[in-house]
Enzyme design. Structure first.
Site, PDB file in Angstrom:
ATOM      1  N   SER A  92      33.843  33.744  45.170  1.00 48.12           N
ATOM      2  CA  SER A  92      33.329  35.099  45.291  1.00 48.12           C
ATOM      3  C   SER A  92      33.999  35.747  46.513  1.00 48.12           C
ATOM      4  O   SER A  92      34.851  35.114  47.130  1.00 48.12           O
ATOM      5  CB  SER A  92      31.825  34.993  45.460  1.00 48.12           C
ATOM      6  OG  SER A  92      31.273  36.259  45.461  1.00 48.12           O
ATOM      7  N   LYS A 139      37.303  48.076  44.185  1.00 51.33           N
ATOM      8  CA  LYS A 139      36.561  46.932  43.663  1.00 51.33           C
ATOM      9  C   LYS A 139      36.027  47.342  42.295  1.00 51.33           C
ATOM     10  O   LYS A 139      35.262  48.299  42.180  1.00 51.33           O
ATOM     11  CB  LYS A 139      35.405  46.573  44.592  1.00 51.33           C
ATOM     12  CG  LYS A 139      34.628  45.364  44.126  1.00 51.33           C
ATOM     13  CD  LYS A 139      33.621  44.936  45.176  1.00 51.33           C
ATOM     14  CE  LYS A 139      32.974  43.620  44.842  1.00 51.33           C
ATOM     15  NZ  LYS A 139      32.328  43.575  43.533  1.00 51.33           N
ATOM     16  N   CYS A 435       1.718  61.269  20.374  1.00 50.20           N
ATOM     17  CA  CYS A 435       3.163  61.062  20.347  1.00 50.20           C
ATOM     18  C   CYS A 435       3.868  62.406  20.171  1.00 50.20           C
ATOM     19  O   CYS A 435       3.554  63.150  19.238  1.00 50.20           O
ATOM     20  CB  CYS A 435       3.522  60.129  19.197  1.00 50.20           C
ATOM     21  SG  CYS A 435       5.295  60.037  18.911  1.00 50.20           S
TER      22      CYS A 435
HETATM   23  S1  IVH Z   1      39.925  39.701  44.705  1.00 48.59           S
HETATM   24  C1  IVH Z   1      38.616  34.995  45.909  1.00 48.59           C
HETATM   25  N1  IVH Z   1      39.894  42.186  43.957  1.00 48.59           N
HETATM   26  O1  IVH Z   1      34.348  41.071  42.717  1.00 48.59           O
HETATM   27  C2  IVH Z   1      38.218  36.187  45.165  1.00 48.59           C
HETATM   28  N2  IVH Z   1      38.052  40.844  43.336  1.00 48.59           N
HETATM   29  O2  IVH Z   1      32.069  40.452  44.335  1.00 48.59           O
HETATM   30  C3  IVH Z   1      39.273  37.254  45.280  1.00 48.59           C
HETATM   31  N3  IVH Z   1      36.383  42.026  41.976  1.00 48.59           N
HETATM   32  O3  IVH Z   1      34.856  37.592  42.591  1.00 48.59           O
HETATM   33  C4  IVH Z   1      38.928  38.354  44.383  1.00 48.59           C
HETATM   34  N4  IVH Z   1      37.419  43.947  41.929  1.00 48.59           N
HETATM   35  O4  IVH Z   1      35.409  39.070  40.433  1.00 48.59           O
HETATM   36  C5  IVH Z   1      39.229  41.026  43.933  1.00 48.59           C
HETATM   37  N5  IVH Z   1      40.042  44.388  43.311  1.00 48.59           N
HETATM   38  C6  IVH Z   1      39.393  43.243  43.301  1.00 48.59           C
HETATM   39  C7  IVH Z   1      38.169  43.104  42.648  1.00 48.59           C
HETATM   40  C8  IVH Z   1      37.519  41.884  42.691  1.00 48.59           C
HETATM   41  C9  IVH Z   1      36.350  43.266  41.524  1.00 48.59           C
HETATM   42  C10 IVH Z   1      35.329  41.031  41.718  1.00 48.59           C
HETATM   43  C11 IVH Z   1      35.826  39.601  41.670  1.00 48.59           C
HETATM   44  C12 IVH Z   1      35.117  38.934  42.810  1.00 48.59           C
HETATM   45  C13 IVH Z   1      33.868  39.764  42.903  1.00 48.59           C
HETATM   46  C14 IVH Z   1      33.165  39.602  44.237  1.00 48.59           C
END
Ligand code: IVH
Length: 728
Positions: A92, A139, A435
């Site tokens: 994560s 993200k 209703c």
């Molecule tokens: S990099 C080691 N980049 O968010 C993990 N993750 O809340 C590196 N996620 O586990 C992950 N957008 O599944 C990365 N641009 C992004 C992301 C992203 C969504 C997810 C991913 C991660 C989770 C954590």
């Protein structure tokens, strides 16, 4: 431009060469369409290529290739998900939060990005240098998956699961058109193993369209795009997945065997070359100031993205630095997810309208003065139920704070300015106790906060009510399932279950179960089957009719008990027993038992059932049902009328007075075991409570067994049941 002869249906060339050529062409056009959003041929030309390939593949199964573009429509449904062990664990990311004005005031922190700056300082300290280059990207609020390519071909796709093992969703991921199934045409050397981590998501526009479609069809809508993507990926039938517009974006690397990738930029260049869609933009910064600026850019940009984002991900650029920093058991030290505060705006709550859902639940919806939040205009927000309204003291005319969080469904956070002298909104008073869709009675069940319309004939609930009416335990109308019920309502043939009895063979046979573009006829054979089932429903026992009517509180057991106490439906509708039961409980709770004993009424029919049944037949809607049935010449008979069974008789049976919950796999199926227990005087209930005497558990049956153990209910197996029957 494609050459004209490529579109011809007649082609004399060797079939294998033509198949390969068509696959390459279709792949090429898929990429232009799904990846670059820049198609070069018309949809009709594309369809012609596709059809040619389908025809040739059908004629020549010897050239089968699981990665053919025609197989994107999804193969046969699977029975359940296999597990896949990730070669490299799926970690994560640690969250760092944008601080709210309240927490800034409370902690005296200088700025909302405090935690982000602290993360950057930790990187500087751990790497023992001031300049640390990091990347910043959106993200994605999707479902994490890992795609494994070997020798340039997609071999598997898995969800994160617990990080070590996940569900095998290869069959579903194959239908996502922007995910390359192989790397045909990629230049340069290609990695022999490449495990790509990324997110599967449903684009916002597609999500809105899917929900609108589901609404029209009377199906429950998804709460947000993430749920829609997760729900779709969990489907066992890839055919359904193929019809839902999922997309994929890569953001990370798992197992890898290929040329050395020094930085995140090299990784993205590889993805680009292999035509794997990757997350963008990828900003690169080397100071805390630049970092703050980049995060602000992403925050601003996210309103323009076609997917839900709830933050920015910050990663150390250099992959050798990442190795130096390492990981904790949970997450890498070289990455952080900066979570944006949800955007909030104040607006006026102008009115509250009440919608009736397909199961009769009355949902209050706030009508707002339109306000722009996170890039879209918000004019409505669901208020869920009366509890939420009471908790937030919602009034019409108040000023409210609205937010969209990472999701695109808006919600009301709180009232910021009360409307003087206006009472807190009441769903019940608003609808005058009726209703809003059919004026039927509404009720709020004990233990539930929702108000519900209880009218069997409510048009808002037509589809649900019809297929419940036709279900196996109700009137068992073979052939009338959810799809048929939906089509009957959609085409205006039925608005209530009793309308089924007015259907003709012609209407049924010509019923279109598909869409206007792709019609699917129900057919003469199915029509005849339904008509026969309807004819035999006339003589089905009273309890089935009662259960079929879906009266609240009247489940299968109560329906059977009611039909033991009444000769016909007409008798039940004027029941002195129920009237007495209600009157009696109102006067004196203890007296209830004296009254009940001559009838040997079990706990299945208590005041709540009496109340619900009486209210139903006393309502305009209930009287209408009786009148319709009379017209149809139907007055269901009990078939099991034994009103004066004494307590003594019942208690002579070996399992009488005992309530069982069945779980796991037993030697008889669930219904047969239930019938067996009931025939020996016992009762069967669906969930474990303090009233449960025994949980009868076969193989499996984890959660019920666990609840039983928690509250001290004995768990027995079939041998234990046999012992009870012998009286031990
Ligand atoms: S990099 C080691 N980049 O968010 C993990 N993750 O809340 C590196 N996620 O586990 C992950 N957008 O599944 C990365 N641009 C992004 C992301 C992203 C969504 C997810 C991913 C991660 C989770 C954590």
């Amino acid at each position: 431009m494609a050459e004209p002869d490529l579109f011809s249906t007649v082609n004399a060339r060797a079939p294998q060469a033509r198949i390969l050529e068509l696959r390459a062409l279709i792949r090429h056009h898929n990429q232009l369409y799904y990846l670059n959003a820049a198609p070069e041929i018309s949809d009709a030309d594309y369809d012609a290529l596709y059809r040619d390939l389908e025809i040739l593949e059908a004629k020549h199964p010897e050239f089968h290739d699981p990665n053919s573009p025609t197989l994107r429509v999804g193969g046969a449904p699977i029975k359940g998900f296999q597990q896949i062990q990730h070669t490299v664990p799926m970690l994560s990311i640690d969250d760092v939060f944008e601080l709210s004005p309240e927490s800034l005031a409370k902690t005296g922190a200088a700025r909302p990005e405090l935690e982000l700056i602290a993360f950057y300082q930790k990187l500087q300290k751990n790497l023992k240098r001031d300049e640390v280059t990091v990347t910043v990207e959106p993200k994605i609020d999707g479902v994490a998956v890992s795609l494994l390519y070997r020798g340039g071909k997609l071999v598997s796709a898995a969800t994160r699961g617990d990080g070590q093992t996940g569900d095998d969703v290869t069959h579903n991921v194959r239908t996502i058109r922007s995910v390359p199934l192989d790397w045909h045409g990629a230049g340069g050397t290609i990695p022999s193993v490449l495990e790509i981590r990324g997110e599967i998501f449903m684009p916002n526009a597609a999500f809105a369209a899917l929900n609108a479609e589901r609404d029209d069809a009377g199906l429950p809508s998804f709460a947000n795009p993430r749920n829609a993507a997760a729900g779709t990926l969990k489907q066992l039938d890839p055919g359904i997945v193929a019809k839902r517009p999922l997309a994929f974006l890569a953001h990370g690397l798992g197992a890898y065997d290929g040329e050395v990738l020094e930085t995140e930029h090299h990784f993205h260049a590889l993805l680009e070359r292999l035509r794997i869609p990757h997350n963008q933009p990828l900003l690169t910064v080397a100071t805390p100031e630049e970092l703050l600026e980049a995060v602000a850019t992403i925050k601003h940009l996210r309103t323009e993205l076609d997917y839900a984002t709830d933050g920015a991900v910050i990663k150390v650029l250099d992959r050798a630095d990442r190795v130096r920093l390492g990981c904790t058991t949970r997450a890498p030290r070289w990455a952080a997810a900066y979570k944006f505060l949800p955007e909030q705006k104040e607006t006026c709550l102008k009115a509250i309208s009440i919608q009736v859902g397909r199961t009769g639940v009355l949902t209050p919806v706030a009508e707002l003065t339109p306000v722009l939040i996170s890039g879209s205009v918000v004019s409505r927000a669901t208020l869920h139920n009366q509890d939420e309204i009471d908790r937030k003291k919602i009034q019409v005319g108040a000023t409210v704070l609205v937010e969209k969080a990472g999701e695109i469904i808006p919600s009301i956070v709180k009232v910021t300015q009360v409307a003087p002298g206006v009472p807190v909104f009441s769903i019940f008073s608003q609808v005058g106790g009726k209703c809003p869709s059919c004026s039927g009675p509404i009720s709020q069940e004990e233990g539930f906060v929702a108000w519900r319309c209880t009218n069997f004939q409510c048009p808002a609930q037509a589809v649900t009510r019809i297929y419940h009416f036709a279900s196996r335990k109700a009137l068992d109308l073979d052939g009338v399932g959810e799809v048929v019920a939906d089509a009957l309502v959609r085409h205006g043939h039925c608005a209530t279950p009793l309308d089924l009895f007015g259907l003709t063979e012609m209407v049924l046979a010509n019923l279109n179960l598909g869409s206007d573009d792709a019609p699917r006829r129900f057919g003469e054979k199915n029509a005849a089957k339904v008509l026969a089932a309807l004819a035999s429903a006339h003589s089905k026992p009273l309890w089935r009719w009662l259960y079929a009517m879906g009266i609240r509180q009247v489940g299968e057991s109560a329906a059977k008990e009611l039909s033991r106490l009444h000769r016909t439906l007409t008798d039940l509708s004027e029941s002195p027993i129920l009237a007495e039961l209600l009157r009696d409980t109102r006067v004196d709770a203890k007296k209830k038992n004296d009254f009940l004993s001559p009838y040997g009424i079990t706990g299945d029919v208590g005041p709540a059932v009496a109340q619900a049944v009486t209210a139903f037949f006393g309502s305009g809607a209930g009287r209408l049902v009786l009148a319709r049935l009379l017209e149809l010449g139907i007055d269901p008979e009990s078939g099991d009328y034994r009103p004066m069974v004494t307590v003594g008789d019942r208690s002579s049976l070996p399992l009488s007075g005992k309530t069982f919950v069945i779980t796991g796999t037993l030697s008889l199926d669930r219904d047969a075991m239930k019938a067996f227990i009931e025939s020996n005087g016992g009762k069967v209930s669906g969930s474990v409570s303090a009233k449960t005497s025994y949980v009868l558990a076969g193989d499996g049956g984890g959660s019920k067994r666990a609840s039983a153990e928690k509250i001290g209910v004995p768990v027995i197996d079939e041998a234990g049941l046999a012992a009870l029957l012998r009286g031990n």
